[in-house]
Design a protein around this motif. Structure first.
Motif, short mmCIF file in Angstrom:
data_model
loop_
_atom_site.label_atom_id
_atom_site.label_comp_id
_atom_site.label_asym_id
_atom_site.label_seq_id
_atom_site.Cartn_x
_atom_site.Cartn_y
_atom_site.Cartn_z
N VAL A 194 -32.15 -32.00 13.61
CA VAL A 194 -32.92 -30.79 13.34
C VAL A 194 -32.98 -29.85 14.55
O VAL A 194 -33.24 -28.66 14.39
CB VAL A 194 -34.35 -31.15 12.88
N SER A 195 -32.75 -30.39 15.73
CA SER A 195 -32.78 -29.54 16.94
C SER A 195 -31.39 -29.35 17.54
O SER A 195 -31.27 -28.91 18.68
CB SER A 195 -33.71 -30.16 17.99
N SER A 196 -30.37 -29.66 16.76
CA SER A 196 -29.01 -29.54 17.26
C SER A 196 -28.46 -28.15 16.97
O SER A 196 -29.16 -27.28 16.42
CB SER A 196 -28.12 -30.60 16.61
N ILE A 197 -27.21 -27.97 17.30
CA ILE A 197 -26.54 -26.68 17.08
C ILE A 197 -26.37 -26.38 15.60
O ILE A 197 -26.03 -25.25 15.22
CB ILE A 197 -25.19 -26.68 17.81
N LEU A 198 -26.66 -27.37 14.75
CA LEU A 198 -26.60 -27.14 13.31
C LEU A 198 -27.64 -26.13 12.85
O LEU A 198 -27.42 -25.40 11.89
CB LEU A 198 -26.80 -28.47 12.57
N LEU A 199 -28.78 -26.06 13.55
CA LEU A 199 -29.88 -25.19 13.12
C LEU A 199 -29.49 -23.71 13.06
O LEU A 199 -29.72 -23.06 12.03
CB LEU A 199 -31.09 -25.39 14.03
N PRO A 200 -28.90 -23.12 14.11
CA PRO A 200 -28.51 -21.70 13.99
C PRO A 200 -27.42 -21.48 12.94
O PRO A 200 -27.38 -20.42 12.31
CB PRO A 200 -28.02 -21.34 15.39
N PHE A 201 -26.56 -22.47 12.73
CA PHE A 201 -25.53 -22.32 11.71
C PHE A 201 -26.14 -22.37 10.31
O PHE A 201 -25.68 -21.66 9.41
CB PHE A 201 -24.47 -23.40 11.88
N THR A 258 -19.87 -21.90 4.76
CA THR A 258 -19.66 -23.33 4.52
C THR A 258 -18.92 -23.98 5.69
O THR A 258 -19.29 -25.07 6.15
CB THR A 258 -18.87 -23.53 3.22
N ALA A 259 -17.90 -23.31 6.18
CA ALA A 259 -17.16 -23.86 7.32
C ALA A 259 -18.04 -23.96 8.55
O ALA A 259 -17.94 -24.93 9.33
CB ALA A 259 -15.94 -22.98 7.61
N ALA A 260 -18.92 -22.98 8.74
CA ALA A 260 -19.80 -23.01 9.92
C ALA A 260 -20.80 -24.15 9.83
O ALA A 260 -21.08 -24.83 10.83
CB ALA A 260 -20.52 -21.67 10.06
N VAL A 261 -21.37 -24.38 8.64
CA VAL A 261 -22.37 -25.44 8.49
C VAL A 261 -21.73 -26.81 8.64
O VAL A 261 -22.34 -27.75 9.19
CB VAL A 261 -23.09 -25.29 7.14
N LEU A 262 -20.50 -26.97 8.17
CA LEU A 262 -19.83 -28.27 8.26
C LEU A 262 -19.27 -28.55 9.65
O LEU A 262 -18.99 -29.71 9.97
CB LEU A 262 -18.71 -28.35 7.22
N SER A 263 -19.09 -27.52 10.45
CA SER A 263 -18.45 -27.70 11.75
C SER A 263 -19.21 -28.63 12.70
O SER A 263 -18.58 -29.40 13.44
CB SER A 263 -18.22 -26.34 12.42
N GLY A 268 -10.54 -32.93 24.66
CA GLY A 268 -10.66 -31.49 24.71
C GLY A 268 -11.31 -30.94 23.46
O GLY A 268 -12.07 -31.62 22.77
N LEU A 269 -11.05 -29.68 23.20
CA LEU A 269 -11.64 -29.02 22.04
C LEU A 269 -11.20 -29.68 20.75
O LEU A 269 -10.01 -29.95 20.54
CB LEU A 269 -11.26 -27.54 22.03
N GLY A 270 -12.17 -29.90 19.85
CA GLY A 270 -11.88 -30.51 18.56
C GLY A 270 -11.84 -29.49 17.44
O GLY A 270 -12.02 -28.28 17.65
N ASP A 271 -11.60 -30.01 16.24
CA ASP A 271 -11.48 -29.11 15.09
C ASP A 271 -12.82 -28.54 14.66
O ASP A 271 -12.87 -27.58 13.89
CB ASP A 271 -10.80 -29.83 13.92
N GLY A 272 -13.93 -29.11 15.14
CA GLY A 272 -15.24 -28.53 14.82
C GLY A 272 -15.39 -27.14 15.39
O GLY A 272 -15.96 -26.24 14.75
N VAL A 273 -14.86 -26.92 16.60
CA VAL A 273 -14.93 -25.59 17.20
C VAL A 273 -14.08 -24.60 16.42
O VAL A 273 -14.49 -23.46 16.18
CB VAL A 273 -14.48 -25.66 18.67
N SER A 274 -12.90 -25.04 16.03
CA SER A 274 -12.03 -24.14 15.25
C SER A 274 -12.66 -23.82 13.90
O SER A 274 -12.53 -22.70 13.40
CB SER A 274 -10.65 -24.77 15.06
N ASN A 275 -13.37 -24.79 13.30
CA ASN A 275 -14.07 -24.51 12.04
C ASN A 275 -15.17 -23.47 12.25
O ASN A 275 -15.37 -22.58 11.41
CB ASN A 275 -14.66 -25.79 11.47
N ALA A 276 -15.91 -23.59 13.35
CA ALA A 276 -16.98 -22.63 13.62
C ALA A 276 -16.42 -21.23 13.87
O ALA A 276 -16.93 -20.24 13.34
CB ALA A 276 -17.80 -23.11 14.81
N LEU A 277 -15.37 -21.15 14.68
CA LEU A 277 -14.77 -19.84 14.95
C LEU A 277 -14.14 -19.25 13.69
O LEU A 277 -14.25 -18.05 13.44
CB LEU A 277 -13.72 -19.97 16.06
N GLY A 278 -13.48 -20.10 12.90
CA GLY A 278 -12.91 -19.62 11.65
C GLY A 278 -13.98 -19.17 10.67
O GLY A 278 -13.81 -18.16 9.96
N GLY A 279 -15.09 -19.91 10.62
CA GLY A 279 -16.19 -19.48 9.75
C GLY A 279 -16.77 -18.16 10.17
O GLY A 279 -17.07 -17.30 9.32
#
Length: 198
Positions: free
Chosen positions: A52-59, A16-21, A111-122
């Motif tokens: 549909v062609s963004s980084i959301l697809l692999p997540f 869930t965290a990865a998809v929302l990131s 700089g780095l936002g919380d989306g990256v931390s959500n992806a790494l945490g997921g």
């Protein structure tokens, strides 16, 4: 059973965290859904990508793997989902670092936002969930019949096949001689009592 439940909860939370990131800021306020997948291999640009062609697809694919892995209690699928999320996140960080000459972590929205931390945490939750899960137990094959162990073959030289009963042991040990005298009907009308000697 408890390990599977805890591992499944961790894995689903990580997915869930990865998809929302991608819907959060990844770098300098730019959301992850704005980065195209092909930019991770060719280089980051300022062009905005379609969803549909963004980084959301692999997540989203990783989330599907997670769901199948939880239903099948497969640690391998859950771990693979975690590696997919981690791999694409790290690859994005490498590409952005090449363009920005390094990564910056700032508190002012740059700089780095919380989306990256959500992806790494997921990704971390997915990998931890795969480790915690006990997986499927071994099940007996359908239609399998357990056979009784075959008796050991008798030693060569004795046994019923060799003409010697088991009670007397190997053939070199002869049975004790009998002390009873056979009964002769011509000599005596009644058979002799047991143990009678002539």
């Amino acid at each position: 059973m408890i390990r599977n439940v805890v591992g499944s909860v961790l894995a689903l939370a990580g997915a869930t965290a990865a998809v929302l990131s991608p819907f959060r800021a990844w770098y300098d306020g730019r959301h992850g859904r704005d980065y195209a997948i092909d930019e991770l291999f060719t280089g980051i640009t300022d062009a905005k990508s379609a969803l549909v062609s963004s980084i959301l697809l692999p997540f989203a694919f990783a989330a599907l793997l997670t769901l199948i892995g939880v239903l099948l209690r497969s640690r391998l699928l859950v771990a693979l989902a975690g590696l997919v999320v981690l791999g694409f996140t790290v690859l994005w960080m490498v590409r952005v670092a090449q363009v920005q000459d390094g990564l910056v972590i700032g508190a002012d929205g740059r700089g780095l936002g919380d989306g990256v931390s959500n992806a790494l945490g997921g990704a971390a939750l997915l990998l931890i969930g795969a480790v915690v899960m006990s997986g499927r137990g071994r099940r007996a094959r359908a239609g399998r019949v357990d056979r009784a162990p075959e008796p050991a073959a008798p030693e060569a030289g004795y046994g019923p096949e060799a003409g010697q009963p088991y009670a007397y042991g190997p053939p070199d040990v002869a049975p004790p001689p009998s002390t009873d005298v056979p009964w002769d009907p011509a000599r005596d009308e009644d058979p002799p009592p047991p143990g009678h000697r002539a």
